[in-house]
Write a protein that holds these residues in place. Sequence first.
Motif, PDB file in Angstrom:
ATOM      1  N   THR A  85     -88.181 -14.681  95.263  1.00  0.00           N
ATOM      2  CA  THR A  85     -87.532 -15.973  95.028  1.00  0.00           C
ATOM      3  C   THR A  85     -86.049 -15.771  94.730  1.00  0.00           C
ATOM      4  OG1 THR A  85     -87.836 -15.952  92.623  1.00  0.00           O
ATOM      5  CG2 THR A  85     -89.685 -16.810  93.965  1.00  0.00           C
ATOM      6  N   PRO A  86     -85.253 -16.831  94.833  1.00  0.00           N
ATOM      7  CA  PRO A  86     -83.851 -16.696  94.447  1.00  0.00           C
ATOM      8  C   PRO A  86     -83.702 -16.137  93.034  1.00  0.00           C
ATOM      9  CG  PRO A  86     -84.180 -18.780  95.570  1.00  0.00           C
ATOM     10  CD  PRO A  86     -85.544 -18.188  95.354  1.00  0.00           C
ATOM     11  N   ARG A  87     -84.580 -16.558  92.113  1.00  0.00           N
ATOM     12  CA  ARG A  87     -84.506 -16.074  90.728  1.00  0.00           C
ATOM     13  C   ARG A  87     -84.732 -14.565  90.664  1.00  0.00           C
ATOM     14  NH1 ARG A  87     -82.239 -17.706  85.977  1.00  0.00           N
ATOM     15  NH2 ARG A  87     -82.809 -16.022  84.580  1.00  0.00           N
ATOM     16  N   PHE A 139     -81.550 -12.975  91.765  1.00  0.00           N
ATOM     17  CA  PHE A 139     -80.595 -13.175  90.680  1.00  0.00           C
ATOM     18  C   PHE A 139     -80.853 -12.174  89.560  1.00  0.00           C
ATOM     19  CE2 PHE A 139     -79.496 -14.709  86.527  1.00  0.00           C
ATOM     20  CZ  PHE A 139     -78.200 -15.166  86.686  1.00  0.00           C
ATOM     21  N   HIS A 174     -81.846 -17.566 102.694  1.00  0.00           N
ATOM     22  CA  HIS A 174     -81.347 -18.506 101.687  1.00  0.00           C
ATOM     23  C   HIS A 174     -81.741 -18.034 100.291  1.00  0.00           C
ATOM     24  CE1 HIS A 174     -81.311 -22.190  99.199  1.00  0.00           C
ATOM     25  NE2 HIS A 174     -80.186 -22.400  99.872  1.00  0.00           N
ATOM     26  N   ALA A 175     -82.978 -17.597 100.121  1.00  0.00           N
ATOM     27  CA  ALA A 175     -83.433 -17.108  98.810  1.00  0.00           C
ATOM     28  C   ALA A 175     -82.624 -15.886  98.384  1.00  0.00           C
ATOM     29  CB  ALA A 175     -84.921 -16.778  98.849  1.00  0.00           C
ATOM     30  N   LEU A 210     -79.583 -14.818  99.491  1.00  0.00           N
ATOM     31  CA  LEU A 210     -78.168 -15.110  99.263  1.00  0.00           C
ATOM     32  C   LEU A 210     -77.932 -15.993  98.053  1.00  0.00           C
ATOM     33  CD1 LEU A 210     -76.982 -15.537 102.935  1.00  0.00           C
ATOM     34  CD2 LEU A 210     -76.417 -13.668 101.366  1.00  0.00           C
ATOM     35  N   THR A 211     -78.798 -16.964  97.828  1.00  0.00           N
ATOM     36  CA  THR A 211     -78.639 -17.839  96.666  1.00  0.00           C
ATOM     37  C   THR A 211     -78.714 -17.031  95.378  1.00  0.00           C
ATOM     38  OG1 THR A 211     -79.517 -19.753  97.829  1.00  0.00           O
ATOM     39  CG2 THR A 211     -79.613 -19.821  95.421  1.00  0.00           C
ATOM     40  N   GLY A 212     -79.747 -16.204  95.266  1.00  0.00           N
ATOM     41  CA  GLY A 212     -79.905 -15.408  94.051  1.00  0.00           C
ATOM     42  C   GLY A 212     -78.753 -14.450  93.826  1.00  0.00           C
ATOM     43  N   HIS A 227     -75.679 -14.496  95.180  1.00  0.00           N
ATOM     44  CA  HIS A 227     -74.425 -15.218  94.979  1.00  0.00           C
ATOM     45  C   HIS A 227     -74.330 -15.782  93.563  1.00  0.00           C
ATOM     46  CE1 HIS A 227     -71.930 -18.906  95.044  1.00  0.00           C
ATOM     47  NE2 HIS A 227     -71.090 -18.089  95.644  1.00  0.00           N
ATOM     48  N   ASP A 228     -75.401 -16.411  93.100  1.00  0.00           N
ATOM     49  CA  ASP A 228     -75.373 -16.997  91.755  1.00  0.00           C
ATOM     50  C   ASP A 228     -75.136 -15.931  90.689  1.00  0.00           C
ATOM     51  OD1 ASP A 228     -75.793 -19.431  92.973  1.00  0.00           O
ATOM     52  OD2 ASP A 228     -77.854 -19.672  92.234  1.00  0.00           O
TER      53      ASP A 228
END
Length: 151
Positions: free
Chosen positions: A81-83, A86, A121-122, A124-126, A128-129
Motif C-alpha cells: 500500500t502507499p502507507r 511511506f 500510484h501506490a 509513487l504516492t508513498g 513521494h509523501d
Amino acid sequence: MNFSAISQEKLPKLLREMPKTELHIHIEGSLEPELIFSLAKRNGGVHLNYASVDELRHAYAFHDLQSFLDIYYAGAAVLQTPRDFFDMAWAYFVHAKEDNVVHAEIFFDPQTPTRRNISMHAVLTGLHDACVQAKEQLGISSSLILCFLRH
C-alpha cells in the motif's frame, strides 16, 4: 581537510556530525527486519520464510548476491500500500537524519511491485509523501530515481 591532523578520539564525532549526501540508496534494501514483520502483519499475514525478527536479522549476513536478493525480495513482498512505501522511506529518512544526511538520491524498483499487481500510484504516492515529509520535518531533500531491472 587534513584528517591526519585530527586526533583519533575526535575523528568519529567529526565524521558523524559532518553533513552528508546519500548518492545511491536502493530504498527497498533499507528495510529492517522489524518493519518487514510489522508490514507483513499489517497486510494480512504476508508469508515470510523466516520465523522471527531474529532469524531474519541473522540472514542479513550475506554470503553472495543471491543471499542479498533473497532478503530483498522477502522485504519487497510486504510492500503493498502507499502507507507501506511511506513507512519504508520514512524509516530510512529517520536513520539518515541520525547520520546527518542532508540530501538523498533514492533509487526504487517499479518492476517488483507492479509484477505483484501493486500500482505505480501506490509506490509513487508513498515514496513521494515520505520525501515531502522528510524535507518538512527533517530538513532532508531528496530525489527519486527509477531503477529498472534487466532480467
